[in-house]
Design an enzyme around this catalytic site. Structure first.
Site, PDB file in Angstrom:
ATOM      1  N   GLU A 170      43.279  40.810  41.476  1.00  0.00           N
ATOM      2  CA  GLU A 170      42.343  41.693  40.754  1.00  0.00           C
ATOM      3  C   GLU A 170      43.205  42.588  39.882  1.00  0.00           C
ATOM      4  O   GLU A 170      44.012  43.363  40.397  1.00  0.00           O
ATOM      5  CB  GLU A 170      41.534  42.542  41.747  1.00  0.00           C
ATOM      6  CG  GLU A 170      40.856  41.771  42.864  1.00  0.00           C
ATOM      7  CD  GLU A 170      39.665  40.977  42.388  1.00  0.00           C
ATOM      8  OE1 GLU A 170      39.351  41.016  41.182  1.00  0.00           O
ATOM      9  OE2 GLU A 170      39.037  40.297  43.213  1.00  0.00           O
ATOM     10  N   CYS A 179      40.499  50.927  36.898  1.00  0.00           N
ATOM     11  CA  CYS A 179      40.618  49.643  36.198  1.00  0.00           C
ATOM     12  C   CYS A 179      39.419  49.461  35.270  1.00  0.00           C
ATOM     13  O   CYS A 179      39.499  48.768  34.256  1.00  0.00           O
ATOM     14  CB  CYS A 179      40.699  48.505  37.198  1.00  0.00           C
ATOM     15  SG  CYS A 179      39.413  48.598  38.436  1.00  0.00           S
TER      16      CYS A 179
END
Ligand code: NAP
Length: 528
Positions: free
Chosen positions: A290, A324
């Protein structure tokens, strides 16, 4: 840790502003007092149920005041990593692999309950360790407990991933089962040190794997407290192991050691893609990475600009732009760009900056010296090649002088293909570009190696449909005041990236998550 089970409403990222009740603040203040008394200790690694004392240590300091040492942690070695792998293997083969899935679910529900019990202490700690304001910190903790509960629900809903199959004769009994891989390594980033350590580790454990957690070196204490919650739930020795130390040595050993069967990494694309390429050697092994994002918000001429500027501001500057999912690009229709910029600048000026432990402060420090220096570098580039619309300065005077505090910054006037439209930055900096149409905005929005989140502000259904159909991102929102591109919640908004943002195409907090930690086995039994 003290028991802080309380009567407070649940805090999520989308309800942050509603969460700071007097009761919440009182419980948080008391927890901050408790946590402070405990600072400065030396912490061991946790391997095979034993505390393994550190030979060498590194200090974990607060980004709000670097004189404050939160704890000292093992600067682990390759030998420590190997010991953790051996302990995890032993626990996998001797107990965890063959435990009935309902018992595994029972353990993880207990871990989630332990996290809920300690949620105020954990939140205060998160504010001190990574600079989250109180509600962002509580969001991270609550998200961890909710991820675990949601994954338990998923395993139950699928009957432990055991499915009776069709038969070709009466003597045949056929089943399809998902089985564990073995030993999983979880490598987590600094910015969600609870949720991105607790969520993945619980997913792997529910799948029947044993786990080694390596937290970011900027957030080891939160990782340790999470390990304590696992311990409190009574997990058998060696099922969950905790090891600190540099990614370049401990992390590298975990990635390259053949005794590891699977990795879930969350962090930068630079590190994650390297791990993805290196991990499989003799045969393919699961490696879920990720990674970062360069998340755009698109604002059309039909948008409600009050909603749009609130949404962009929250996503650009929440957690100092170090999510993020942070919104670091905004494409605004030229017909409304002036009004949009004016409103965004005005709202940005009102942001209150300071020690995030204090209830009045919304924007805390950036994580470390490197981030602080990057801020100076990027704002200098923005000033040279474009225009700083607001912010642009580090904060050096009291009360900011011992921490990494900077002004939230909006940059305009950059060329469309400028480096700042590509680099993740990971700072409270967002850039605004004027566009002639939604078509142009979408083309620019998709012109990136990343594909994590994106947001649209529009009141036109045709524009909304076009956005959903064309945007290349795993998590997309329309007209979200609570966050243009940020604020996903387990079981509500599954969270995972496309392209350079994620390797698996499956999302955390979503229905397909736990199955990623398992492999299929088709079982045929012939009777008589
Ligand atoms: P990072 O520098 O890539 O570090 C992430 C983790 O990898 C840390 O635990 C780090 O350990 C470890 N590591 C570093 N080098 C390694 C190596 N060679 N081998 C094995 N492990 C290694 O990321 P970060 O600064 O902590 O976090 C920010 C990044 O995470 C951003 O890019 C952000 O977008 C991304 N992120 C993505 C998601 C998502 O769900 N997609 C969520 C959150 C954050 P050390 O700290 O010891 O170096």
């Amino acid at each position: 840790m003290a028991d802080s089970r309380a009567t407070q409403p649940k805090v999520t990222y989308a309800t942050l502003s509603a969460g700071q009740t007097p009761e919440f603040n009182k419980a948080y203040d008391e927890a901050a007092e408790r946590v402070r008394k405990d600072l400065g200790k030396t912490y061991p690694n946790l391997i095979g149920g034993r505390e393994v004392a550190a030979r060498d240590t590194f200090p974990d300091t607060s980004p709000s005041d670097t004189r404050v040492v939160l704890g000292r942690f093992a600067a682990g070695s390759r030998d420590d990593a190997r010991a953790a792998i051996a302990a995890a293997r032993k626990a996998y083969e001797s107990i965890w692999r063959d435990l009935p899935w309902k018992e595994r679910v029972g353990y993880i529900r207990k871990v989630a309950a332990a996290i809920e019990r300690h949620r105020y202490d954990l939140s205060a700690l998160l504010s001190m360790e990574v600079g989250k304001n109180r509600l962002e910190a509580m969001g991270d903790v609550q998200e961890t407990a909710d991820l675990m509960s949601y994954y338990c629900d998923q395993v139950e809903e699928h009957g432990g991933f055991e499915t009776p199959m069709q038969t070709l004769s009466e003597k045949e009994a056929n089943r399809d089962v998902l089985r564990p891989y073995g030993v999983w390594v979880i490598i987590s980033p600094f910015n969600f040190p609870m949720a991105l350590s607790g969520g993945p580790s619980s997913g792997a454990l529910l799948g029947g794997n044993t786990v080694i957690l390596k937290p970011a070196s900027d957030a080891p204490l939160t990782g340790y407290r999470l390990a304590e919650c696992y311990r409190e739930a009574g997990l058998p020795d060696g099922v969950f192991n905790f090891i600190t130390g540099p990614g370049s040595t401990v992390g590298d050993e975990l990635v390259n050691n053949p005794g590891v069967d699977g990795i879930l990494f969350t962090g930068s694309k630079q590190v994650g893609f390297g791990i993805y390429r290196d991990f499989a050697k003799d045969y393919p092994k699961p490696c879920i990475t990720e990674m970062g994002g360069k998340n755009p918000a698109l604002v059309t001429a039909t948008a409600d600009l009050d909603v749009a500027t609130d949404g962009v501001l929250k996503s650009a500057f929440g957690l100092q732009g170090q999510k993020c999912s942070a919104c670091s690009r905004v494409y605004v229709d030229q017909k409304v760009a002036r009004a949009f910029n004016h409103l965004l600048v005005d709202k940005t000026r009102k942001i209150v900056i300071g020690d995030p432990v204090k209830k009045e402060n919304w924007l805390g420090p950036v994580i470390n010296k490197a981030a602080y220096e990057n801020y100076a570098r990027y704002t200098a580039i923005g000033r040279k090649d474009g225009r700083i619309l607001v912010g642009g300065e580090p904060l050096k005077r009291e009360p900011y002088d011992h921490g990494y505090f900077v002004q939230p910054t909006v940059i305009g006037g950059l060329p469309q293909d400028h480096a700042l439209s590509r680099d993740e930055m990971f700072l409270p900096i967002t850039c605004v570009w004027e566009v002639a149409s939604l078509d142009e905005a979408l083309t620019l929005a998709n012109r990136t190696e990343y594909g994590l989140t994106a947001g649209l502000f529009s009141t036109d259904q045709k524009e909304i449909d076009t956005f959903f159909n064309r945007i290349e991102a795993g998590v997309v929102y329309v007209n979200r005041r609570a966050g243009a591109t940020t604020g996903a919640w387990p079981g509500v908004n599954p969270f995972g990236g496309w392209k350079g943002s994620g390797s698996s195409g499956k999302a955390s907090g979503g229905p397909y998550y736990v199955a990623q930690f398992m492999r299929e086995q088709s079982r045929t039994l012939i009777r008589g």
